[in-house]
Design a protein around this motif. Structure first.
Motif, PDB file in Angstrom:
ATOM      1  N   UNK A   1       0.818  -1.206   0.000  1.00 50.39           N
ATOM      2  CA  UNK A   1       0.000   0.000   0.000  1.00 50.39           C
ATOM      3  C   UNK A   1       0.855   1.261   0.000  1.00 50.39           C
ATOM      4  N   UNK A   2       1.901   1.272   0.795  1.00 48.75           N
ATOM      5  CA  UNK A   2       2.764   2.444   0.871  1.00 48.75           C
ATOM      6  C   UNK A   2       3.365   2.787  -0.489  1.00 48.75           C
ATOM      7  N   UNK A   3       3.825   1.776  -1.199  1.00 50.64           N
ATOM      8  CA  UNK A   3       4.415   1.997  -2.516  1.00 50.64           C
ATOM      9  C   UNK A   3       3.370   2.449  -3.525  1.00 50.64           C
ATOM     10  N   UNK A   4       2.151   1.917  -3.413  1.00 49.40           N
ATOM     11  CA  UNK A   4       1.078   2.351  -4.306  1.00 49.40           C
ATOM     12  C   UNK A   4       0.748   3.831  -4.097  1.00 49.40           C
ATOM     13  N   UNK A   5       0.703   4.252  -2.843  1.00 46.50           N
ATOM     14  CA  UNK A   5       0.417   5.660  -2.548  1.00 46.50           C
ATOM     15  C   UNK A   5       1.541   6.559  -3.060  1.00 46.50           C
ATOM     16  N   UNK A   6       2.770   6.092  -2.918  1.00 46.64           N
ATOM     17  CA  UNK A   6       3.914   6.853  -3.403  1.00 46.64           C
ATOM     18  C   UNK A   6       3.853   7.007  -4.923  1.00 46.64           C
ATOM     19  N   UNK A   7       3.501   5.938  -5.606  1.00 47.20           N
ATOM     20  CA  UNK A   7       3.411   5.990  -7.071  1.00 47.20           C
ATOM     21  C   UNK A   7       2.304   6.928  -7.524  1.00 47.20           C
ATOM     22  N   UNK A   8       1.183   6.943  -6.791  1.00 49.81           N
ATOM     23  CA  UNK A   8       0.046   7.780  -7.171  1.00 49.81           C
ATOM     24  C   UNK A   8       0.309   9.262  -6.927  1.00 49.81           C
ATOM     25  N   UNK A   9       1.187   9.569  -5.986  1.00 48.35           N
ATOM     26  CA  UNK A   9       1.444  10.970  -5.644  1.00 48.35           C
ATOM     27  C   UNK A   9       2.785  11.444  -6.197  1.00 48.35           C
TER      28      UNK A   9
ATOM     29  N   UNK B   1     -19.771  16.701 -11.564  1.00 54.33           N
ATOM     30  CA  UNK B   1     -19.587  17.847 -10.667  1.00 54.33           C
ATOM     31  C   UNK B   1     -19.725  17.464  -9.200  1.00 54.33           C
ATOM     32  N   UNK B   2     -20.160  16.248  -8.913  1.00 57.65           N
ATOM     33  CA  UNK B   2     -20.337  15.830  -7.524  1.00 57.65           C
ATOM     34  C   UNK B   2     -18.981  15.567  -6.871  1.00 57.65           C
ATOM     35  N   UNK B   3     -18.926  15.799  -5.573  1.00 55.61           N
ATOM     36  CA  UNK B   3     -17.679  15.600  -4.824  1.00 55.61           C
ATOM     37  C   UNK B   3     -17.397  14.109  -4.653  1.00 55.61           C
ATOM     38  N   UNK B   4     -16.174  13.675  -4.959  1.00 54.14           N
ATOM     39  CA  UNK B   4     -15.828  12.265  -4.748  1.00 54.14           C
ATOM     40  C   UNK B   4     -15.882  11.887  -3.268  1.00 54.14           C
ATOM     41  N   UNK B   5     -16.201  10.632  -3.011  1.00 54.83           N
ATOM     42  CA  UNK B   5     -16.215  10.090  -1.651  1.00 54.83           C
ATOM     43  C   UNK B   5     -15.297   8.868  -1.625  1.00 54.83           C
ATOM     44  N   UNK B   6     -13.994   9.097  -1.682  1.00 55.52           N
ATOM     45  CA  UNK B   6     -13.057   7.968  -1.802  1.00 55.52           C
ATOM     46  C   UNK B   6     -12.969   7.148  -0.528  1.00 55.52           C
ATOM     47  N   UNK B   7     -12.693   5.862  -0.696  1.00 54.42           N
ATOM     48  CA  UNK B   7     -12.409   5.008   0.446  1.00 54.42           C
ATOM     49  C   UNK B   7     -10.986   5.233   0.926  1.00 54.42           C
ATOM     50  N   UNK B   8     -10.569   4.449   1.878  1.00 57.63           N
ATOM     51  CA  UNK B   8      -9.256   4.651   2.494  1.00 57.63           C
ATOM     52  C   UNK B   8      -8.195   3.681   2.001  1.00 57.63           C
ATOM     53  N   UNK B   9      -8.545   2.823   1.049  1.00 56.79           N
ATOM     54  CA  UNK B   9      -7.599   1.830   0.562  1.00 56.79           C
ATOM     55  C   UNK B   9      -7.465   1.927  -0.958  1.00 56.79           C
ATOM     56  N   UNK B  10      -6.275   1.535  -1.470  1.00 58.72           N
ATOM     57  CA  UNK B  10      -6.144   1.419  -2.934  1.00 58.72           C
ATOM     58  C   UNK B  10      -7.114   0.356  -3.440  1.00 58.72           C
ATOM     59  N   UNK B  11      -7.542   0.451  -4.698  1.00 67.71           N
ATOM     60  CA  UNK B  11      -7.107   1.453  -5.674  1.00 67.71           C
ATOM     61  C   UNK B  11      -7.908   2.751  -5.662  1.00 67.71           C
ATOM     62  N   UNK B  12      -8.997   2.789  -4.866  1.00 70.98           N
ATOM     63  CA  UNK B  12      -9.821   4.000  -4.876  1.00 70.98           C
ATOM     64  C   UNK B  12      -9.042   5.206  -4.369  1.00 70.98           C
ATOM     65  N   UNK B  13      -8.348   5.054  -3.238  1.00 69.38           N
ATOM     66  CA  UNK B  13      -7.621   6.177  -2.668  1.00 69.38           C
ATOM     67  C   UNK B  13      -6.491   6.630  -3.585  1.00 69.38           C
ATOM     68  N   UNK B  14      -5.778   5.697  -4.193  1.00 65.71           N
ATOM     69  CA  UNK B  14      -4.662   6.083  -5.057  1.00 65.71           C
ATOM     70  C   UNK B  14      -5.149   6.834  -6.291  1.00 65.71           C
ATOM     71  N   UNK B  15      -6.272   6.407  -6.853  1.00 62.32           N
ATOM     72  CA  UNK B  15      -6.827   7.131  -7.997  1.00 62.32           C
ATOM     73  C   UNK B  15      -7.228   8.548  -7.594  1.00 62.32           C
ATOM     74  N   UNK B  16      -7.828   8.675  -6.421  1.00 71.78           N
ATOM     75  CA  UNK B  16      -8.235  10.002  -5.935  1.00 71.78           C
ATOM     76  C   UNK B  16      -7.022  10.908  -5.746  1.00 71.78           C
ATOM     77  N   UNK B  17      -5.962  10.375  -5.178  1.00 64.15           N
ATOM     78  CA  UNK B  17      -4.761  11.178  -4.946  1.00 64.15           C
ATOM     79  C   UNK B  17      -4.118  11.593  -6.268  1.00 64.15           C
ATOM     80  N   UNK B  18      -4.118  10.700  -7.246  1.00 65.38           N
ATOM     81  CA  UNK B  18      -3.583  11.057  -8.563  1.00 65.38           C
ATOM     82  C   UNK B  18      -4.417  12.153  -9.208  1.00 65.38           C
TER      83      UNK B  18
END
Length: 203
Positions: A73-81, A120-137
């Motif tokens: 997970x840590x590496x996925x978040x790093x790659x997304x950001x 136009x609606x605000x995203x409601x991302x979860x706390x785990x990849x892949x949803x969170x990583x896509x949101x961060x990207x």
């Protein structure tokens, strides 16, 4: 058009490369070596000249933001950001005309199933990849659009056939490439060059 596609180890990136290579020059890239019949460049998407070389001469980037097999997970978040930032910084410096970010409709999964959510609606991302990583990207990419460095089209993919996704990518690539056609310069106080399109249905 010369197109760079990231996440070469992912099936969708490979399929898009096959499709787009019929009419465009395609280069695939990944953070580990991948066997492919297409032009391939190994890149860690670091903050150095190698990422500039990766994007030099490229007209459009399709950034898939997919994890490597078995990646933590840590590496996925790093790659997304960090890696997304490095890629887009190099793209802006090298004069890339447009970026297409492949995101997910899972960002809207927090809304009740009966709702037809709009872009136009605000995203409601979860706390785990892949949803969170896509949101961060998405957030990293939007900052580049806000400052006028790049034009970014976000395709949030839901339940859709490959053909539907391919058509959406084709349409995004066919949009006017010139940033001037999308927005005025920062000095003129323009709106950001940023758009979101939902493809398919929520799961």
């Amino acid at each position: 058009m010369r197109i760079l596609i990231t996440s070469a180890s992912h099936d969708r990136s490979a399929a898009l490369a096959d499709h787009l290579s019929q009419n465009h020059e395609v280069r695939l890239t990944e953070r580990t070596h991948v066997e492919t019949e297409h032009e391939f460049a190994l890149s860690g998407l670091g903050h150095d000249s190698s990422t500039n070389l990766l994007t030099r001469g490229i007209d459009a980037i399709i950034h898939a933001v997919e994890p490597l097999p078995g990646e933590d997970v840590s590496s996925q978040l790093d790659a997304a950001t960090r890696c997304t930032y490095n890629l887009l910084m190099a793209a802006a410096e090298e004069g890339v005309q447009k970026v297409i970010l492949l995101s997910t409709l899972d960002l809207m999964a927090g809304y009740p199933p009966g709702y037809r959510v709009a872009e136009t609606w605000r995203p409601l991302p979860g706390t785990q990849p892949p949803t969170l990583t896509k949101h961060m990207a998405e957030q990293v990419s939007r900052e580049f659009a806000r400052e006028g460095s790049l034009g970014v089209t976000v395709l949030r993919l839901g339940e859709a056939s490959y053909e539907t996704i391919a058509v959406a990518v084709d349409e995004a690539l066919a949009e006017p490439a010139s940033l001037a056609a999308k927005h005025r310069s920062r000095e003129e106080g323009a709106a950001e060059a940023w758009s979101i399109t939902h493809i398919g249905e929520r799961a």
